[in-house]
Design an enzyme around this catalytic site. Structure first.
Site, PDB file in Angstrom:
ATOM      1  CE1 TYR A 175      -3.921  -2.117   0.471  1.00 16.21           C
ATOM      2  CE2 TYR A 175      -2.508  -3.432   2.097  1.00 16.21           C
ATOM      3  CZ  TYR A 175      -3.436  -3.491   1.305  1.00 16.21           C
ATOM      4  OH  TYR A 175      -4.509  -4.434   1.263  1.00 16.21           O
ATOM      5  CG  HIS A 194      -7.164   4.225   1.101  1.00 17.95           C
ATOM      6  ND1 HIS A 194      -8.070   5.496   1.225  1.00 17.95           N
ATOM      7  CD2 HIS A 194      -7.837   3.399   1.500  1.00 17.95           C
ATOM      8  CE1 HIS A 194      -8.948   5.069   1.693  1.00 17.95           C
ATOM      9  NE2 HIS A 194      -9.203   3.923   1.952  1.00 17.95           N
ATOM     10  CG  ASN A 200     -12.243   0.079   5.650  1.00 19.15           C
ATOM     11  OD1 ASN A 200     -11.733   1.099   5.396  1.00 19.15           O
ATOM     12  ND2 ASN A 200     -12.681  -1.003   5.053  1.00 19.15           N
TER      13      ASN A 200
END
EC number: 3.1.1.29
Length: 188
Positions: free
Chosen positions: A14, A19, A66
């Protein structure tokens, strides 16, 4: 005491994705403020430094986006950090790459990391620095987990520098002053 939370997902997979702009800002803060050793606790990695005589903690939650609120809640409970001294830096698809927006409160706007923080803090009143990543032209998840083009990355890196300045202004002069100085910022 302030807490600056950079949102992102842990792991090399990532790194440098849309994000993970919150993590990118924290990494640049590490260089600027010459943070001491990291600590792994509160479901995250964090550092501390002093800005304008004020102790400031910098947190990268390791819970995945999340569930970011779990990490934020734990560190805030431990250090007794009030909501108005929690600054969250994250990606915003409603803003073009190269722009930023500061808010003192607000809804999650569909951002699951912010939604989880709001749930764990039981309030949407905390300062936030939104880094524009642009609108998806395809499905949302592959877009936010994707990387910027070379041109977009250059713009966004200028926003990272402005974000660090905005953090300093919030700590030294307050959220209103940071909003006056940085809302409307557009990197070139």
């Amino acid at each position: 005491m302030y807490l600056v939370v950079g949102l992102g997902n842990p792991g090399d997979k990532y790194d440098k994705t849309r994000h993970n702009v919150g993590f990118d800002v924290i990494d640049l803060c590490k260089d600027k403020y010459n943070f001491g050793p990291s600590r792994t606790k509160f479901k995250g990695i964090y550092w501390e430094t002093i800005i304008n005589g004020e102790k400031v903690l910098f947190l990268k939650p390791q819970t995945f986006m999340n569930l970011s609120g779990e990490s934020v809640r734990e560190i805030c409970d431990f250090y007794k950090i009030p909501n108005d001294k929690i600054i969250v830096v994250y990606d915003d698809i409603s803003l073009e790459p190269g722009t930023l927006r500061i808010r003192r409160k607000g809804s999650a706007g569909g951002h699951n990391g912010i939604k989880n923080i709001i749930m764990h803090l039981s309030t949407d009143v905390f300062p936030r620095i939104k880094v524009g990543v642009g609108q998806p032209k395809e499905d949302l998840i592959p877009f936010v987990l994707g990387r910027f083009s070379k041109e977009e990355r250059a713009l966004v890196e200028n926003v990272f520098k402005a974000s660090i300045e905005a953090i300093e202004v919030i700590v030294k002069e307050g959220v209103s002053e940071a909003m006056n100085k940085f809302n409307g910022f557009k990197a070139e």
